[in-house]
Motif scaffolding. Structure first.
Motif: not given
Length: 283
Positions: A252-274
């Motif tokens: 929610k409310n994340a831009p294209h560059g969410l790898n920076v702005t929402h890094k914790h949310e992205l990392n949590d989702a990516l690591l959970s999937f991995i």
């Protein structure tokens, strides 16, 4: 510096890469118009979670060679195949950001998934950027044409405003610094001008809709619902409908560059999937 040489009949291209950690390999494919450095906030997380992390620079970007041609997606996927082959990667997880999602899907199309365990599409252009009669939510052709004209006329000036839009900077100044904008500009400005334009044509013009069926391994899709670069309706929403075995995460409310702005949310989702067992994801 570490390079892998992709040898073809036409030319040899040296691809710069970073290789950290041990365990199951996770290959990070950066977006346009940056380099492997865009993955700074993800590399450490992947490595500290116990995985081997490989991040490379697309041809024409970062420290990789700058050939005049070869920016179509099949050639870019062949660069990825060369990295996987020469590093002897097995059971690999491919993670494509923005334009990098195209390499992931075209790799599945051209080389299959026998050696691929999972894939992830982050803020991805998949399956189609351009507006078409059957893709009404896409980016209008006039806007895409204006991007190409701006890149031809004053590329470095265009990149200044582009990165503000990349991060929704005016709304998210508490999440991304002016220094980050300047850092990204430096990386993008140093890329090959030819590569910048030709790669933009690739992500703007390529239609991957017929290839989504080739993504036959578990797939994570992550997208921000405030993405001003790649609208979620023309990308992730469609990908989630047509990639059979996917996990779809909207931030929610994340831009294209969410790898920076929402890094914790992205990392949590990516690591959970991995970390999740493939059998559980298929079930």
């Amino acid at each position: 510096m570490p390079f892998i040489t992709h040898e073809t009949k036409e030319q040899n291209v040296d691809l710069y890469f970073k290789d950290y950690g041990h365990g199951q390999p996770v290959v990070l494919i950066h977006g346009w118009p940056l380099s492997h450095r865009a993955w700074e906030q993800q590399i450490w997380a992947v490595v500290e979670a116990g995985y081997r992390c490989i991040a490379y620079d697309r041809r024409g970007f970062g420290h990789s060679d700058e050939p005049w041609d070869g920016f179509d997606y099949s050639t870019l996927a062949s660069d990825l195949h060369s990295i996987i082959t020469k590093l002897e990667l097995k059971d690999a997880i491919l993670v494509g950001f923005s334009m990098g999602g195209g390499e992931v899907v075209r790799y599945c199309t051209d080389y299959g998934t026998d050696n691929i365990s999972k894939v992830a599409l982050i803020s991805s252009i998949i399956p189609l950027v351009a507006q078409k009669p059957d893709n009404p939510d896409g980016v209008p052709q006039k806007e895409l044409d204006n991007i190409m004209k701006a890149l031809q006329n004053d590329r470095v000036d265009f990149l200044t405003d582009f990165h503000k839009n990349f991060y929704n900077y005016d709304q998210l100044k508490d999440r991304v610094s002016q220094a980050q904008l300047e850092y990204d500009w430096t990386i993008a400005a140093e890329a090959s001008p030819r590569a910048t334009i030709q790669a933009a044509k690739a992500w703007a013009e390529t239609d991957f809709r017929s290839e989504l069926k080739n993504v036959n391994v578990p797939c994570l899709i992550v997208h921000g619902d405030a993405d001003n670069i790649v609208p979620i309706e023309t990308s992730a929403d469609q990908a989630a409908k047509h990639i059979e075995n996917n996990t779809y995460k909207i931030i929610k409310n994340a831009p294209h560059g969410l790898n920076v702005t929402h890094k914790h949310e992205l990392n949590d989702a990516l690591l959970s999937f991995i970390k999740q067992d493939v059998k559980e994801l298929i079930a």
